[in-house]
Design a protein around this motif. Structure first.
Motif, short mmCIF file in Angstrom:
data_model
loop_
_atom_site.label_atom_id
_atom_site.label_comp_id
_atom_site.label_asym_id
_atom_site.label_seq_id
_atom_site.Cartn_x
_atom_site.Cartn_y
_atom_site.Cartn_z
N SER A 220 0.86 -1.18 0.00
CA SER A 220 0.00 0.00 0.00
C SER A 220 0.89 1.23 0.00
CB SER A 220 -0.94 0.03 1.21
OG SER A 220 -0.24 0.33 2.40
N PRO A 221 0.44 2.34 -0.59
CA PRO A 221 1.25 3.57 -0.61
C PRO A 221 1.55 4.11 0.78
CG PRO A 221 -0.47 3.67 -2.29
CD PRO A 221 -0.76 2.46 -1.44
N ILE A 375 -21.01 -5.11 10.64
CA ILE A 375 -19.83 -4.28 10.88
C ILE A 375 -18.62 -5.19 10.97
CG2 ILE A 375 -18.72 -2.72 12.56
CD1 ILE A 375 -21.61 -1.86 13.38
N PHE A 376 -17.51 -4.76 10.39
CA PHE A 376 -16.28 -5.56 10.39
C PHE A 376 -15.18 -4.78 11.11
CE2 PHE A 376 -12.45 -7.51 8.54
CZ PHE A 376 -12.76 -8.85 8.73
N LEU A 377 -14.53 -5.41 12.09
CA LEU A 377 -13.56 -4.74 12.95
C LEU A 377 -12.12 -5.04 12.53
CD1 LEU A 377 -15.18 -5.53 16.44
CD2 LEU A 377 -15.57 -3.53 14.97
N MET A 378 -11.33 -3.98 12.34
CA MET A 378 -9.89 -4.12 12.08
C MET A 378 -9.14 -2.99 12.79
SD MET A 378 -9.54 -5.34 8.07
CE MET A 378 -7.78 -5.72 8.24
N PRO A 379 -8.94 -3.12 14.10
CA PRO A 379 -8.27 -2.06 14.87
C PRO A 379 -6.75 -2.21 14.89
CG PRO A 379 -9.05 -3.75 16.35
CD PRO A 379 -9.44 -4.20 14.96
N SER A 380 -6.13 -2.47 13.76
CA SER A 380 -4.74 -2.90 13.69
C SER A 380 -3.75 -1.87 14.24
CB SER A 380 -4.38 -3.20 12.23
OG SER A 380 -5.23 -4.18 11.68
N ARG A 381 -2.75 -2.38 14.91
CA ARG A 381 -1.63 -1.53 15.34
C ARG A 381 -0.89 -1.01 14.10
NH1 ARG A 381 1.06 -1.17 20.15
NH2 ARG A 381 -0.10 -2.98 20.95
N TYR A 382 -0.68 -1.90 13.13
CA TYR A 382 -0.20 -1.51 11.81
C TYR A 382 -0.78 -2.51 10.82
CZ TYR A 382 3.32 -5.28 12.03
OH TYR A 382 3.94 -6.49 12.11
N GLU A 383 -0.91 -2.11 9.57
CA GLU A 383 -1.51 -2.98 8.56
C GLU A 383 -0.91 -2.65 7.20
OE1 GLU A 383 -3.02 -6.13 7.82
OE2 GLU A 383 -4.06 -5.40 9.61
N PRO A 384 0.02 -3.47 6.72
CA PRO A 384 0.66 -3.18 5.42
C PRO A 384 -0.34 -2.91 4.31
CG PRO A 384 1.81 -4.96 6.53
CD PRO A 384 0.59 -4.67 7.36
N CYS A 385 -1.34 -3.75 4.21
CA CYS A 385 -2.43 -3.50 3.26
C CYS A 385 -3.76 -3.87 3.88
CB CYS A 385 -2.24 -4.28 1.96
SG CYS A 385 -3.60 -4.05 0.80
N GLY A 386 -3.87 -5.15 4.24
CA GLY A 386 -5.14 -5.63 4.74
C GLY A 386 -6.04 -6.01 3.59
N LEU A 387 -6.61 -7.19 3.66
CA LEU A 387 -7.59 -7.62 2.67
C LEU A 387 -8.98 -7.74 3.28
CD1 LEU A 387 -5.55 -10.39 0.81
CD2 LEU A 387 -5.90 -8.03 0.10
N GLY A 388 -9.04 -7.95 4.58
CA GLY A 388 -10.32 -8.14 5.26
C GLY A 388 -11.28 -6.99 5.03
N GLN A 389 -10.76 -5.75 5.09
CA GLN A 389 -11.65 -4.61 4.88
C GLN A 389 -12.18 -4.56 3.45
OE1 GLN A 389 -8.42 -4.46 4.76
NE2 GLN A 389 -7.65 -2.75 3.56
N MET A 390 -11.37 -5.04 2.48
CA MET A 390 -11.82 -5.08 1.09
C MET A 390 -12.88 -6.16 0.91
SD MET A 390 -8.30 -4.62 -1.06
CE MET A 390 -6.94 -3.64 -0.45
#
Length: 486
Positions: A220-221, A375-390
């Motif tokens: 991700s940018p 609702i979908f939860l992704m409270p990540s400390r860091y997330e290079p990209c993440g696919l779950g939210q997509m």
């Protein structure tokens, strides 16, 4: 252009996380761009197990190849298959000693395993006469391939014009080992310096990929910028800043043919943006399957994740007792650290009508959660990209995320004035801000029904397909080729 795409996991052959989804999809879209691409991966035990389930065939094409340079008597066989839904050939490095574990990231020695696979990949290319223009490697398990290309193979005519691209999917996993592994790999001593693989007295495979690759990218940018800071750089921020002119960020995509609520056979009831009301039937079926009280109107929150510190689970645990005071249900799916597994199990014991904790890896249940949750939860400390939210947005499930890395690039805060946005989020990494974002989502769900439907429609209409990203990778390959004078 001929590209060798090298990955430790590739869906549907073997999957642990998002890397498998990328490696199983991007090559198909590169093929659509006119790239001649083939995939190389280890022949994990899962590969044989998944063959019947996913309907692919495996054929042994070469036996007993000795590995160059590596100090081992172990040899490897080569198997071949085709990436389902494409013409992309996939080659498997098979060795009973190194790839005999039931799990992908397990074995007698992870350092030796990575070295063996990296060296065998280059031998495979030569043995099958698959002379690549680009070798595209992914994460630390394959990061020594660019090191080999720039050292032991630099004068080899077969690889003289081959460029390397290294994709960092997660900087938190680096492959740090004792210096003795350098001797096992047969690599020259001169790479064990601060400008090479040396890392606080150890050797760092991922650092080798950063230093020796022609071009580097992250998924991700925003993450490409974040990892050049001390906060997110995992002690490699200085090295990454030195390579900044060769460091790019390309957002991952998802396979819109495979992840399509209108045709997905893994969910209970199919629907699309024009039949969005059918989504609620998935919620009811999910509640029934998991033994939760069947209530169509209640807000159902989902979390699908590896249960590790990166994923912000400490924030969820902090607010769980308070969250259960709301009229909602929470479904959790994943495996990971005992600390989180045990804590989340206890919440189910404490609130059996509110919480369903599923400590397992289950791709079919995951799809049912994407389709059945609100609702979908992704409270990540860091997330290079993440696919779950997509995935969740594709299925009309509204994400609540921490705005970091790829989450910041993909989820846009909903604005009731402009009617734009696809979800809700927070920036400061603390439980109070996470709770505020969840509460905001619940407010719109219960009290702003028209706005909630607008958010769902916006999310389902967002475009995170691989077409755009594949074009960006083609341009990245051209930049890598220019680095080797092509």
């Amino acid at each position: 252009m001929k590209v060798a795409f090298v990955s430790y996991e590739v869906f549907p052959f073997a999957k642990v996380g998002g890397l498998a989804d990328v490696a199983g999809t991007l090559p198909k879209y590169l093929e659509k761009q006119g790239i001649e691409v083939f995939v190389i991966m280890p022949k994990h035990k899962l590969v044989e197990k998944n063959a019947e389930k996913f309907g692919y065939k495996l054929e042994k094409v070469v036996s007993e190849i000795a590995v160059s340079h590596v100090k081992t008597d172990e040899k490897f066989d080569v198997y071949e298959s085709t990436l389902p839904g494409s013409n992309v050939k996939t080659f498997f490095v098979a060795n009973e000693y190194y790839f005999s574990a039931d799990e992908v990231y397990a074995g007698p020695d992870l350092g030796e395993q990575s070295i063996f696979f990296s060296a065998a990949t280059l031998d495979l290319l030569k043995h099958l006469d698959l002379k690549p223009d680009i070798v595209h490697v992914n994460d630390w398990q394959t990061a020594l391939i660019p090191v080999y290309l720039k050292t032991l193979y630099r004068d080899d005519p077969f690889f003289s014009k081959t460029a390397s691209v290294f994709t960092i999917h997660n900087l938190g996993y680096q492959g740090v080992f004792d210096p003795r592994y350098l001797s096992f790999a047969g690599l020259p001593d001169y790479v064990f310096t601060i400008d090479g693989l040396e890392f606080y007295g150890q050797i760092n495979f991922l650092k080798g990929g950063i230093v020796f690759s022609d071009v580097i990218n992250t998924v991700s940018p925003t993450y490409a910028k974040e990892i050049q800071t001390e906060e997110y750089g995992e002690k490699l921020d200085g090295v990454l800043r030195m390579r900044a002119k060769d460091l790019y960020g390309i957002l991952n995509g998802i396979d819109y043919e495979l992840y399509n609520p209108a045709t997905d056979k893994r969910i209970y009831v199919n629907y699309d943006v024009n039949r969005i009301e059918l989504k609620w039937e998935n919620k009811v079926k999910l509640q029934e399957e998991l033994g939760l009280p069947v209530r169509k109107e209640i807000a159902l929150l989902g979390l699908i994740s590896r249960l590790v510190p990166q994923k912000g689970l400490d924030l969820l645990i902090d607010i769980m007792d308070y969250l259960t005071l709301f009229d909602l249900q929470i479904v959790i799916l994943g495996t990971g650290d005992d600390l989180y597994e045990n804590a989340l199990r206890k919440f189910q014991e404490k609130y059996p009508e509110r919480v369903s904790t599923n400590i397992k890896f289950d791709v079919d249940l995951a799809q049912k959660i994407y389709a059945g949750a609100d609702i979908f939860l992704m409270p990540s400390r860091y997330e290079p990209c993440g696919l779950g939210q997509m995935f969740s947005m594709r299925y009309g499930t509204v994400p609540v995320v921490r705005y970091t890395g790829g989450l910041a690039d993909t989820v846009k805060e909903y604005d009731p004035q402009t009617l734009e946005g696809t979800g809700f989020g927070f920036k400061n990494y603390d439980s109070a801000h996470f709770l505020e974002a969840v509460s905001k989502a619940l407010h719109f769900y219960y009290r702003e029904k028209d706005h909630w439907k607008r958010i769902m429609v916006n999310a389902m209409n967002a475009d995170f397909s691989w077409d755009r990203s594949a074009k960006e990778y083609v341009e990245l390959y051209k930049k890598a080729l220019a680095k080797v004078g092509r």
